[in-house]
Design a protein around this motif. Structure first.
Motif, short mmCIF file in Angstrom:
data_model
loop_
_atom_site.label_atom_id
_atom_site.label_comp_id
_atom_site.label_asym_id
_atom_site.label_seq_id
_atom_site.Cartn_x
_atom_site.Cartn_y
_atom_site.Cartn_z
N ALA A 28 1.96 -17.88 -5.08
CA ALA A 28 1.63 -16.90 -6.12
C ALA A 28 0.14 -16.56 -6.07
N VAL A 29 -0.68 -17.57 -5.79
CA VAL A 29 -2.13 -17.32 -5.69
C VAL A 29 -2.41 -16.35 -4.53
N LEU A 30 -1.74 -16.59 -3.40
CA LEU A 30 -1.94 -15.70 -2.25
C LEU A 30 -1.50 -14.27 -2.58
N VAL A 31 -0.38 -14.14 -3.29
CA VAL A 31 0.10 -12.81 -3.69
C VAL A 31 -0.94 -12.13 -4.59
N GLY A 32 -1.52 -12.91 -5.52
CA GLY A 32 -2.54 -12.37 -6.41
C GLY A 32 -3.76 -11.89 -5.65
N VAL A 33 -4.20 -12.69 -4.68
CA VAL A 33 -5.37 -12.30 -3.87
C VAL A 33 -5.06 -11.02 -3.10
N LEU A 34 -3.89 -10.95 -2.51
CA LEU A 34 -3.51 -9.76 -1.76
C LEU A 34 -3.45 -8.53 -2.67
N ALA A 35 -2.96 -8.73 -3.91
CA ALA A 35 -2.86 -7.60 -4.85
C ALA A 35 -4.25 -7.04 -5.17
N ILE A 36 -5.21 -7.97 -5.38
CA ILE A 36 -6.57 -7.52 -5.71
C ILE A 36 -7.20 -6.81 -4.52
N ALA A 37 -6.80 -7.25 -3.31
CA ALA A 37 -7.40 -6.66 -2.10
C ALA A 37 -6.72 -5.37 -1.67
N ALA A 84 7.49 -9.44 -2.73
CA ALA A 84 6.17 -8.98 -3.17
C ALA A 84 5.20 -8.93 -1.99
N PHE A 85 5.29 -9.94 -1.10
CA PHE A 85 4.46 -9.93 0.12
C PHE A 85 4.72 -8.65 0.90
N SER A 86 6.00 -8.35 1.09
CA SER A 86 6.36 -7.17 1.88
C SER A 86 5.83 -5.91 1.19
N PHE A 87 6.02 -5.85 -0.13
CA PHE A 87 5.53 -4.71 -0.91
C PHE A 87 4.02 -4.52 -0.71
N ALA A 143 5.28 -7.72 -10.19
CA ALA A 143 5.92 -8.25 -11.41
C ALA A 143 7.38 -7.81 -11.48
N LEU A 144 7.65 -6.56 -11.12
CA LEU A 144 9.04 -6.09 -11.12
C LEU A 144 9.90 -6.91 -10.16
N LEU A 145 9.37 -7.13 -8.96
CA LEU A 145 10.12 -7.90 -7.95
C LEU A 145 10.35 -9.33 -8.43
N ALA A 146 9.29 -9.90 -9.05
CA ALA A 146 9.43 -11.29 -9.54
C ALA A 146 10.50 -11.36 -10.61
N VAL A 147 10.49 -10.39 -11.54
CA VAL A 147 11.49 -10.40 -12.63
C VAL A 147 12.89 -10.22 -12.05
N ILE A 148 13.04 -9.26 -11.15
CA ILE A 148 14.37 -8.98 -10.58
C ILE A 148 14.92 -10.21 -9.86
#
Lengths: 278, 330
Positions: free
Chosen positions: B235-244, B48-51, B310-315
């Protein structure tokens, strides 16, 4: 004085069982039979989202599910469906592993089947290719939402909620008994399958007979359970009426949840009206 | 650096796809053997980070854009083999759903960004770090240099793949069938902006996130012996990056070598698009360029990020559930 072993005793006792393709019985039947038990086991550990929504009355959640499924099915603008798809994916990602394993593959398989059903039409030019994806994603969303509710709300709560909604007691009782029966008989069928797999040595020429016997035995056990249940109910003075305990839920949580569902409907209407087909 | 379809000949695409098969097989075997279930779940976060990093476009000299990949970062945390798988899955989702990178060119993109980048990056990291007991300053320098060199070599590989096309695939009149730029153009066009900006961004992102994970969840790192292994801070960092992620929309223009078939003739100064590109395979992505009809770009960008994560997390969580029980305890 030495004695020579008879030739039949001197022979190596090497035994090579004939190759048998009993994968169907071992995997498919066993897996199918274990599915209800696995679902019940997975439902035991509430997910973060389910803990959060626990105070919401089950009937309100059920109504929310119906409304969401109708909106997803009726949506002509895919933006709304993608928003729901993202929400379903996030809720799946947050589920404990047993629940995720019981939910995500089922929803993905349903989506795949829906896509495959539309695929021939798209290949023959009778439907736009985008319809394949549209159908698959919509199916994934609706199945994901439904399984999410099934895992988040125990059946006992749903039965209480149905009683509260003035559904006839006989209907609630039959549905309640059926749900319990599915789980119990699923375990029975699983045990029978395991026994069959353990005792299957060598080549089984009567696979269909074995599968039929399992189903038949499960049916016999079902009738035995039904008889035992009827006797137990008679012992406890069952007079034909059944009542479920009223559900303990928060009215405030129910109102908040209903507001959230109204927001979903508003989003659906906004996407449909303001943006049209997309 | 996401090579679209039809920039490379089908023969080139096929060679890279075949080349990646044993690499994926080796990486899957190694990851299945070495990572426990928790680290497999973390691998999903790393993907997810890479994505997300690939969604943060930065403006590059020459009016194009570029982005970090995060391949070395995942390699430092979980090993280059895990990085190869994580970046490959992220690239697959980008290609299939968002049309970022080609379907036919998937093998080539994986070769550059999922294989060369993390393996070179980790090798350089180890070289700079030296033996055991290096100071944190040296570790940060090694992470920066490793990720910088990793991305630079990956960009060089992509430039060579672009540049050899007009040498190998021409029509009867001598015109290029696929990517029209020779090596003399593709290498400087790719390398100068990457060396000046994109590689620096990759290095800074790698150092920052690597140090963050080492501080908050050191138990998640592949060779860790103890320490917290909670996924929550990550996960928090991933969330912050997603919003940004909408910040990535601030960079205008298209990355070099990622123009559409309708743009290439104008950009390359040709009378018409090369024949192989004009008549090539076209994939209809579900959300092309992370956009949705009618939805504001920023909202669609965040929605894309959420779907991708979410897709990456599920996979990867599902993959983790197949990790043998004896390794799932960590």
């Amino acid at each position: 004085m030495s004695q020579e072993l008879p030739t039949w005793l001197a022979e190596s006792p090497a035994y090579e069982p004939p190759r048998d393709r009993d994968g169907f019985v071992r995997t498919n039947l066993l897996r199918l039979a274990a599915l209800p038990a696995r679902m019940a086991q997975a439902a035991g550990k509430p997910a973060f989202l389910d803990r959060l929504l626990q105070p919401v009355p089950a009937l309100v959640r059920f109504a929310g599910l119906i409304v969401s499924v109708v909106c997803v099915s009726a949506a002509t603008n895919m933006a709304f469906v993608w928003v729901v798809f993202a929400a379903v994916l996030v809720s799946l990602a947050l589920r404990p592993l047993p629940q995720l394993r019981a939910t995500a593959p089922v929803a993905a398989l349903a989506a795949l089947i829906a896509g495959l059903v539309v695929l021939p039409g798209a290949l023959m030019g009778m439907a736009p290719p985008s319809l394949v994806v549209r159908m698959a994603v919509k199916t994934f969303c609706t199945v994901g939402l439904t399984l999410g509710l099934a895992q988040g709300v125990p059946w006992s709560r749903m039965a209480s909620a149905l009683t509260g909604a003035h559904v006839p007691a006989a209907v609630v009782f039959v549905a309640d008994a059926a749900m319990r029966g599915i789980f119990v008989l699923g375990r029975v069928a699983q045990h029978l399958n395991e026994s069959l797999a353990l005792r299957s040595v060598g080549h089984n020429q009567h696979k269909s007979g074995s599968a039929g016997a399992i189903m038949g035995m499960t049916f016999v056990r079902a009738s035995i359970f039904a008889g035992e249940q009827a006797e137990a109910m008679a012992c406890r003075g069952y007079d034909g009426t059944s009542t479920a305990a009223p559900e303990r839920a928060s009215r405030v949580a129910g109102v908040l949840y209903a507001l959230a569902i109204i927001c979903v409907v508003a989003l659906f209407v906004w996407f449909e009206r303001a943006m049209g087909v997309g | 650096m996401h090579i679209p379809d039809n920039y490379l000949s089908p023969q080139t695409d096929a060679v890279f796809a075949v080349a990646m098969v044993p690499i994926w097989a080796h990486c899957a075997r190694k990851v299945g053997k070495e990572l426990n279930a928790r680290q497999m779940s973390f691998l999903g976060m790393a993907a997810a980070f890479s994505f997300l990093l690939m969604m943060f476009n930065v403006p590059l000299p020459g009016g194009t854009t570029g982005h970090a990949v995060g391949g070395t970062l995942i390699g430092l945390l979980l090993g280059p083999e895990a990085a190869c798988l994580a970046v490959s899955v992220a690239l697959g989702i980008q290609a299939l759903i968002f049309g970022d990178g080609g379907i036919l060119a998937f093998g080539a993109n994986c070769f550059n960004m999922a294989f060369i980048l993390p393996f070179v990056g980790c090798a350089v990291y180890r070289l700079v770090l030296g033996g055991e007991g290096a100071s944190s300053g040296r570790r940060m320098a090694a992470a920066f240099i490793g990720s910088y060199v990793g991305l630079a070599v990956a960009a060089l590989a992509a430039a060579i793949e672009f540049g050899v096309q007009p040498l190998l695939f021409k029509d009867a009149a001598g015109a290029a069938l696929y990517c029209p730029y020779p090596l003399s153009v593709s290498i400087p066009a790719m390398m100068i902006p990457h060396l000046l900006v994109a590689c620096v961004v990759e290095g800074v992102a790698t150092v920052a996130i690597h140090e963050y994970v080492l501080r908050v969840a050191p138990g998640l790192v592949a060779d860790a012996e103890s320490g917290s292994s909670s996924l929550v801070p990550v996960a928090v960092l991933v969330g912050v990056l997603a919003i940004a992620t909408p910040l990535g929309l601030l960079a205008e223009g298209t990355a070099w070598g990622e123009w559409g078939t309708d743009e290439i003739a104008e950009v390359a100064g040709l009378a018409q698009a090369p024949a192989g590109m004009a008549n090539g395979f076209e994939w209809q992505a579900i959300m092309p360029d992370y956009a949705l009809a009618g939805l504001p770009d920023a909202a669609a960008y965040i929605l894309s990020a959420v779907i991708g994560i979410a897709l990456l997390a599920v996979i990867f969580r599902l993959a983790a559930s197949f990790a043998p029980a004896r390794r799932s305890g960590a």
